[in-house]
Design a protein around this motif. Sequence first.
Motif, short mmCIF file in Angstrom:
data_model
loop_
_atom_site.label_atom_id
_atom_site.label_comp_id
_atom_site.label_asym_id
_atom_site.label_seq_id
_atom_site.Cartn_x
_atom_site.Cartn_y
_atom_site.Cartn_z
N PHE B 12 86.17 -25.23 -30.93
CA PHE B 12 85.19 -26.29 -30.95
C PHE B 12 84.52 -26.00 -32.81
CE2 PHE B 12 84.47 -26.13 -26.33
CZ PHE B 12 85.00 -27.57 -26.38
N LEU B 15 84.07 -22.46 -33.87
CA LEU B 15 84.20 -21.46 -32.94
C LEU B 15 85.40 -21.35 -31.83
CD1 LEU B 15 81.96 -19.49 -31.17
CD2 LEU B 15 81.80 -21.72 -29.91
N VAL B 17 87.15 -20.84 -28.91
CA VAL B 17 86.62 -20.75 -27.41
C VAL B 17 87.89 -19.95 -26.57
CG1 VAL B 17 85.60 -21.95 -25.41
CG2 VAL B 17 84.89 -22.48 -27.68
N PRO B 36 81.39 -13.25 -18.34
CA PRO B 36 79.99 -13.76 -18.83
C PRO B 36 79.88 -15.29 -19.33
CG PRO B 36 80.87 -12.19 -20.09
CD PRO B 36 81.83 -12.22 -19.12
N SER B 37 78.47 -15.93 -19.24
CA SER B 37 78.56 -17.06 -19.63
C SER B 37 78.73 -17.34 -21.03
CB SER B 37 77.03 -17.28 -19.53
OG SER B 37 76.52 -18.53 -20.30
N GLY B 38 79.40 -18.25 -21.45
CA GLY B 38 80.07 -18.50 -22.81
C GLY B 38 81.46 -17.96 -22.99
N SER B 39 82.12 -17.40 -21.96
CA SER B 39 83.60 -16.65 -22.37
C SER B 39 84.52 -17.71 -22.16
CB SER B 39 83.53 -15.71 -21.10
OG SER B 39 83.53 -16.14 -20.06
N GLY B 40 84.27 -18.98 -21.85
CA GLY B 40 85.22 -20.17 -22.06
C GLY B 40 85.84 -20.37 -20.74
N LYS B 41 85.36 -19.94 -19.63
CA LYS B 41 85.84 -20.36 -18.27
C LYS B 41 85.93 -22.07 -18.17
CE LYS B 41 82.60 -18.08 -16.24
NZ LYS B 41 81.84 -17.88 -17.36
N SER B 42 84.67 -22.57 -18.48
CA SER B 42 84.73 -23.99 -17.98
C SER B 42 85.58 -24.83 -19.08
CB SER B 42 83.24 -24.70 -18.50
OG SER B 42 82.46 -24.02 -17.45
N THR B 43 85.83 -24.28 -20.35
CA THR B 43 86.66 -24.97 -21.17
C THR B 43 88.12 -24.67 -20.68
OG1 THR B 43 85.28 -24.43 -23.06
CG2 THR B 43 87.28 -24.88 -23.73
N1 LIG Z 1 82.11 -29.82 -26.42
C1 LIG Z 1 81.65 -28.46 -26.79
N2 LIG Z 1 81.40 -28.49 -28.08
C2 LIG Z 1 80.99 -27.46 -28.78
N3 LIG Z 1 80.85 -26.13 -28.15
C3 LIG Z 1 81.30 -25.98 -26.95
C4 LIG Z 1 81.60 -27.19 -26.13
N4 LIG Z 1 81.85 -26.71 -25.06
C5 LIG Z 1 81.59 -25.34 -24.77
N5 LIG Z 1 81.32 -24.94 -26.08
C6 LIG Z 1 81.21 -23.67 -26.50
O1 LIG Z 1 82.21 -22.80 -26.02
C7 LIG Z 1 81.76 -21.76 -25.52
C8 LIG Z 1 82.54 -21.55 -24.11
O2 LIG Z 1 81.95 -22.25 -23.39
P1 LIG Z 1 82.21 -22.49 -21.82
O3 LIG Z 1 83.52 -22.74 -21.69
O4 LIG Z 1 81.16 -23.62 -21.32
O5 LIG Z 1 81.78 -21.13 -21.17
P2 LIG Z 1 81.59 -20.59 -19.83
O6 LIG Z 1 81.90 -21.53 -18.97
O7 LIG Z 1 82.44 -19.43 -19.66
O8 LIG Z 1 80.18 -20.04 -19.76
C9 LIG Z 1 80.29 -21.46 -25.61
O9 LIG Z 1 80.03 -20.80 -26.96
C10 LIG Z 1 79.98 -22.99 -25.78
O10 LIG Z 1 78.56 -23.05 -26.22
#
Ligand SMILES: Nc1ncnc2c1ncn2[C@@H]1O[C@H](COP(=O)(O)OP(=O)(O)O)[C@@H](O)[C@H]1O
Lengths: 215, 252
Positions: B12, B15, B17, B36-43
């Motif tokens: 992104f 960044l 991810v 941990p939170s922010g590691s990219g799991k959701s992405t």
């Molecule tokens: N749409 C987006 N735009 C910019 N940054 C994003 C977006 N979605 C996620 N991020 C960033 O990508 C990183 C990983 O996010 P995410 O996949 O949600 O992590 P997790 O699910 O492991 O907590 C975080 O730093 C988050 O702020």
Amino acid sequence: MTLSTMLSTMAAGMGRTCGVFILTLIGSLPLGMIVALLRKSRFALVRIIIRAYISVIRGTPLMLQLLVWYFGPYYLFGWSIRGWRFPALILGFILNYAAYFAEIYRGGIESIPVGQHEAAEVLGYTKAQTFMRIILPQVIKRIMPSVTNEVITLVKDTSLAFTLAYQEVFSLAKQISASQTSFMPFVIAGVFYFVANYIVAFAMERIEKALDYYK
Amino acid sequence: MILEMNHIRKHFDDLDVLKDISFGVDSGEVVSIIGPSGSGKSTLLRCATFLEKIDGGEILYMGEKAAYTDESGNAVYVHHQQLRHFRSYCGLVFQQFNLFPHYTVLRNLTDAPIHVQHREREEAEATAMELLGKMGIKDKALAYPYQLSGGQQQRVAIARALAMRPEILFFDEPTSALDPELTGEVLKVIRQLAEEKMTMVVVTHEMPFAKAVSNRVIFMAGGVIVEQGDPLKVFDDPQEERTKQFLQVFER
Ligand SMILES: Nc1ncnc2c1ncn2[C@@H]1O[C@H](COP(=O)(O)OP(=O)(O)O)[C@@H](O)[C@H]1O
Ligand SMILES: [Mg+2]
């Protein structure tokens, strides 16, 4: 002039007021949705035009807009404006209200959580299906109070048709009052607007209630 | 292999991810992703379900390429008509449920099968009722989402995803938005699905659950897979320092 002749003379004006009101809604409610969607168009030029249209409409008095629509063709192009009075009036009202409705729709569309779009996307809905089946029904519920306000304003704004000397109830009230040196026509007009708004408010409330089956 | 994700990169702005993530999921396998939170799991889940576009790497479902990287290094997706077909392989359960509030529970489960998959209404409704029975909320079929508890809403969301008959189901922290006393009922249905050999990828912070239910656990941190393997091994004998540190937080 007796009260009953006064009433029957003004009844025609009430009919014309209702006509302006209904035609404006029929035109502007759907047009507003088109404008709201175009405002988020992929094409920058379309977005710029739509934004300019909305800001001009909202930044100038409706009365002035009506005069421009009516006299514009004559002053700009030298065209005859015979028979143009009513079309210009309706055009002016529709384009004005469409801009306001568009902003209400836009606010409503933007207030729907992004998760609704994402859930629909993962389930395989097309963009059009997502909008029609998932987003729009929720938008309509959310914007009902703002739409009600706008519709009530429209009932009162129809009186601006007097600017183009269109014989709706307010213009007639002024004329009859002047010729008969009577205050009565204004009272009749006032009661008419009040009752019309009462009916509108009642109808809108019924619609809001009908949409109350979910939160 | 139901799903293969190879060398996935995603950023992104500036960044990064996801940095070269590769993993696969076999039919009937349950994979937990922790980290941990922010590691990219959701992405990662969002890329797998096509909500987010990858910048590099390839995604294969059932051995067919849905996205790949061309010679110039750009990620290319198949035509959107084909992508719809790939979408139909996967379901996603969100942290925030994202049920459709204006539809009854039943309609939440039948609307997409009827209008997206063009299935018969009777069949879709029968399938939906059966799924609601499995979720233990048959009596809620005609309720609206707002009338349900969080745990019930999430079970509806799981049923809605299953109603599409996906090959693989993804869960993004399915219990994180729930009160602690409601997580059990949701974990129970996921465990039940695991027993029925539903292929699943679950992002979770529920370590005992991950350990008990999954066939494999992936530990992600900072956009990379730090460690993966048998849950008993990863949880009880982690090899990487980063994994040890992360798991320590949960042991207390
Ligand atoms: N749409 C987006 N735009 C910019 N940054 C994003 C977006 N979605 C996620 N991020 C960033 O990508 C990183 C990983 O996010 P995410 O996949 O949600 O992590 P997790 O699910 O492991 O907590 C975080 O730093 C988050 O702020
Ligand atoms: Mg997350």
